[in-house]
Design a protein around this motif. Structure first.
Motif, PDB file in Angstrom:
ATOM      1  N   VAL A 196      25.026  -6.843  75.064  1.00 12.27           N
ATOM      2  CA  VAL A 196      25.169  -6.687  73.536  1.00 12.27           C
ATOM      3  C   VAL A 196      23.765  -7.031  73.004  1.00 12.27           C
ATOM      4  CG1 VAL A 196      26.358  -7.727  71.599  1.00 12.27           C
ATOM      5  CG2 VAL A 196      27.505  -7.186  73.691  1.00 12.27           C
ATOM      6  N   ALA A 197      23.329  -6.033  72.262  1.00 14.75           N
ATOM      7  CA  ALA A 197      22.036  -6.096  71.603  1.00 14.75           C
ATOM      8  C   ALA A 197      22.354  -6.209  70.006  1.00 14.75           C
ATOM      9  CB  ALA A 197      21.129  -4.976  71.729  1.00 14.75           C
ATOM     10  N   TRP A 198      21.417  -7.020  69.321  1.00 15.56           N
ATOM     11  CA  TRP A 198      21.733  -7.212  68.004  1.00 15.56           C
ATOM     12  C   TRP A 198      20.493  -7.288  67.135  1.00 15.56           C
ATOM     13  CZ3 TRP A 198      23.196 -10.828  71.367  1.00 15.56           C
ATOM     14  CH2 TRP A 198      22.725 -12.060  71.131  1.00 15.56           C
TER      15      TRP A 198
ATOM     16  N   ARG B  45      27.054  -2.640  59.952  1.00 18.77           N
ATOM     17  CA  ARG B  45      27.744  -2.154  61.079  1.00 18.77           C
ATOM     18  C   ARG B  45      27.302  -1.304  62.313  1.00 18.77           C
ATOM     19  NH1 ARG B  45      33.224  -2.924  59.079  1.00 18.77           N
ATOM     20  NH2 ARG B  45      33.959  -1.776  60.845  1.00 18.77           N
ATOM     21  N   ASP B  46      25.872  -0.877  61.987  1.00 15.46           N
ATOM     22  CA  ASP B  46      25.265  -0.514  63.081  1.00 15.46           C
ATOM     23  C   ASP B  46      24.170  -1.431  63.447  1.00 15.46           C
ATOM     24  OD1 ASP B  46      23.782  -0.192  60.987  1.00 15.46           O
ATOM     25  OD2 ASP B  46      23.477   2.103  60.899  1.00 15.46           O
ATOM     26  N   ASP B  47      24.222  -2.583  63.206  1.00 12.33           N
ATOM     27  CA  ASP B  47      23.092  -3.823  63.689  1.00 12.33           C
ATOM     28  C   ASP B  47      23.469  -4.114  64.936  1.00 12.33           C
ATOM     29  OD1 ASP B  47      21.831  -3.328  61.302  1.00 12.33           O
ATOM     30  OD2 ASP B  47      22.752  -5.168  60.420  1.00 12.33           O
ATOM     31  N   ARG B  48      24.499  -3.688  65.532  1.00 10.48           N
ATOM     32  CA  ARG B  48      25.040  -4.304  67.076  1.00 10.48           C
ATOM     33  C   ARG B  48      25.474  -3.150  68.012  1.00 10.48           C
ATOM     34  NH1 ARG B  48      26.167  -9.748  67.294  1.00 10.48           N
ATOM     35  NH2 ARG B  48      25.993 -10.783  65.259  1.00 10.48           N
ATOM     36  N   ARG B  49      25.162  -3.169  69.180  1.00 17.77           N
ATOM     37  CA  ARG B  49      25.593  -2.115  70.091  1.00 17.77           C
ATOM     38  C   ARG B  49      25.893  -2.785  71.453  1.00 17.77           C
ATOM     39  NH1 ARG B  49      25.185   2.934  68.463  1.00 17.77           N
ATOM     40  NH2 ARG B  49      25.488   4.678  70.029  1.00 17.77           N
ATOM     41  N   ALA B  50      26.696  -2.247  72.140  1.00 16.15           N
ATOM     42  CA  ALA B  50      27.244  -2.686  73.637  1.00 16.15           C
ATOM     43  C   ALA B  50      26.927  -1.700  74.706  1.00 16.15           C
ATOM     44  CB  ALA B  50      28.332  -3.660  73.497  1.00 16.15           C
TER      45      ALA B  50
END
Length: 646
Positions: free
Chosen positions: A233-235, A243-248
């Motif tokens: 998980v990156a943030w 809502r697009d400030d995190r990605r997994a």
């Protein structure tokens, strides 16, 4: 038509989201309707859906549905929305009624792709009008994560390096692009989109005009204890569209990689190099030292069974001629379940008939030669294909490592290799190491009209036996490097992508029957082709479970970064684009802001005196149409500056 895409979560300076504004406008429209009027509601996030369809006379119920809407993480599906509108119009049995399509959106670049023409769904629909909320004019900055790419998708807890390098790519949109700035990037291995651990961090420094950047974050993995699946998980720092400030991205976690070698076991000490079999060379390359976290198991090729294969991550087959038809079927099932299968030709055969059973069981289009060919002059290895991402970490060293390798004998793939990836080729162009995902099982059915689900697993074929009579590869440093990368990178890739975009139907691991969101417990069924039974429009991490409740893998659903483009678009361009739905460009009108009253009129952007005359004329038209509409028991709402019925 209400924009509930990710772009609708963008907050203004007052903290209100775009969707909240659209909801207020929609309620104001409903407040102007009366007895006999009906309303339908279509949401825009992909895939678009008619949440109230056909049109309902229960206006209070319609208002309640609108109130319950929340932003998704998907992009806009205008084609699907207009198709739903067209169906709703066709369902209108009263041909005398006036129908108005009201599109509520900010029409930023992430909500309306003006380069793609709209379908003419409203063309030929009598007494149908089109009105829309005015496009946003206020600039809005946004920084988003567009990709999280671990350089290895397999985390080894006992690996000597004890770390995992992760490439994180960012993009700035809207007014953010023109500014200088700094974005903090953090990453962690977790089973939640909101990790409780701090993780590793890095900083991206932006130059004015820079829209894209990437950084590498290094995570410590030595402290991990158990096997299973986790998410990388990156943030980043939160902004107006968070809502697009995190990605997994799911990764495989192993204490050790379990590899089987399908050949008759060897008893006693190893002989000299000239007498080593391909299986001997493979065992040495798989575990060159005790520190390498690879557990090698000898597997009887004539007695392959499902329990044995279920305990493995990868299977090397140096004696494919010893595997019977039923054994190959089990190997095919193992590959489709996310296993790695590496096949090499047996060195002692004159005629090779075993390949037919192999290609059938693995669903491959390959046709192998019946006899090996010997070159008058030894061939060299040309290098890695640009498409061979499996060996990305070796890219800088491959030319030097391949230089000393020579090949005397080859059992080539004579047909079908173009459908696969030639990771390594010989100097004469012959594909030498070929990679492919296994194809579907022969006779496997699928639901009519449903696309086949992508398969998992990895099949690798080395066209020369790892024996010194075929090639000197086993005695060269490249051999250990290739075998280790096939295992380490291959196992991580073979479990499947595991990451999907909001608005799609995720593909679950085989034998999964349900997806369970880790943070909320929400459940989604899984169909017989491993596809989720419904689209997933919101980001999250999901456990894929089987009928017994056992976890089969981890699925990540990420925001559609295309929906996060916050650039504003000219009103005239948006008007012309909307007219492509099948109405005259001049008939597309802007609604006044809800706070000013939907029936009120907005002044022309230039504020000219002509606008006031147009306003008076529109008011007269609105009055006349209101009277006529009431005669047919239909209420009306006038768009700003137009006076068209709603």
């Amino acid at each position: 038509v209400i924009d509930d895409t990710m772009a609708s979560a963008l907050r203004g300076e007052d903290g209100e989201t775009a969707l909240a504004r659209h909801q207020r406008t929609a309620r104001a429209v409903l407040d102007t309707l009366g007895a006999g009027d009906r309303a339908a509601v279509v949401t825009l996030s992909s895939p678009a859906r008619g949440v109230v369809a056909p049109a309902s006379a229960d206006l209070a119920g319609v208002a309640s549905v609108i109130e319950s809407l929340a932003p998704t993480d998907a992009r806009a599906d205008w084609d699907g929305a207009l198709a739903a509108v067209g169906r709703a119009i066709e369902d209108q049995t009263d041909a005398r009624g006036t129908r108005t399509v009201i599109a509520l959106s900010d029409f930023r670049a992430g909500s309306a792709d003006l380069t793609r023409a709209l379908p003419a769904a409203l063309e030929g629909s009598a007494r149908t009008r089109l009105a829309a909320s005015a496009p946003a004019q206020a600039p809005a900055p946004n920084v988003q994560i567009v990709a999280v790419e671990p350089l290895r998708r397999l985390a080894l807890a006992r690996d000597e390096s004890g770390s995992m390098d992760v490439r994180v790519r960012l993009r700035r949109t809207g007014s953010a692009t023109a500014q200088r700035g700094v974005t903090s990037v953090r990453a962690a291995l977790a089973r939640s989109l909101a990790p409780t651990v701090e993780g590793a961090s890095a900083a991206v420094r932006w130059r004015p005009g820079q829209a894209e950047a990437e950084t590498v974050v290094s995570l410590e993995t030595a402290s991990m204890e158990s096997d299973g699946a986790a998410a990388l998980v990156a943030w980043i720092d939160r902004d107006g569209l968070d809502r697009d400030d995190r990605r997994a991205r799911p990764v495989v976690v192993r204490r050790a990689i379990r590899v089987g070698v399908a050949d008759r076991p060897r008893f006693g000490p190893l002989p000299g190099a000239d007498e080593l079999t391909p299986a001997d060379w493979l065992r040495l390359a798989l575990a060159p030292t005790e520190a390498v976290p690879v557990e090698v198991t000898d597997v009887d090729p004539a007695a392959l069974d499902a329990p044995t294969l279920a305990r493995l991550d990868a299977l090397f087959v140096p004696r494919p001629d010893l595997i019977v038809e039923e054994g190959w079927r089990r190997v095919g099932a193992f590959a489709r379940a996310g296993g790695v299968v590496v096949v090499t030709p047996p060195p002692g055969l004159t005629v090779h008939l075993w390949s037919d059973a192999m290609t059938r069981a693995l669903g491959l289009r390959w046709r192998l030669a019946r006899e090996a060919s010997s070159a008058d002059q030894a061939q060299s290895v040309a290098g890695a294909s640009d498409r061979a991402g499996l060996f990305e970490l070796l890219a800088g060293e491959l030319p030097a490592l391949a230089r000393s390798v020579s090949v005397q004998r080859v059992l080539p793939v004579v047909d079908g290799a173009s459908s696969s990836t030639a990771a390594l080729s010989l100097t004469d162009g012959t594909p030498w190491l070929i990679l492919s995902a296994p194809g579907p099982e022969a006779g496997a059915g699928q639901t009519e009209g449903e696309a086949p689900a992508p398969t998992r697993g990895l099949v690798a074929y080395l066209a020369s036996a790892p024996a010194l009579t075929w090639t000197n590869l086993p005695a060269r440093p490249l051999f250990v490097a290739l075998v280790q990368e096939l295992v380490r990178q291959g196992v991580g890739e073979a479990v499947g992508g595991g990451a999907f975009i909001a608005g799609s139907r995720p593909v679950a691991p085989p034998r999964s029957t349900e997806l369970v969101e880790l943070d909320t417990g929400a459940r989604i069924g899984v169909g017989p082709t491993n596809l989720a039974s419904a689209p997933v429009r919101r980001a999250g991490l999901y456990r894929a479970v089987d009928p017994a409740g056992l976890e089969r893998g981890l699925i990540a659903v990420n925001p559609d970064e295309r929906a996060g483009l916050t650039e504003v678009q000219p009103a005239d361009a948006v008007r012309s684009w909307l007219a492509g739905a099948g109405v005259e460009p001049g008939s597309v009108e802007w609604l006044a802001p809800a706070g000013a009253g939907v029936a009120g009129a907005a002044a022309d952007e230039e504020g000219s005196a002509l606008a006031w005359w147009l306003l008076l004329a529109a008011a007269g038209v609105a009055l006349a149409e209101t009277v006529m509409a009431r005669l047919f028991s239909h209420a009306s709402v006038a768009p700003a500056g137009a006076g068209a019925a709603a």
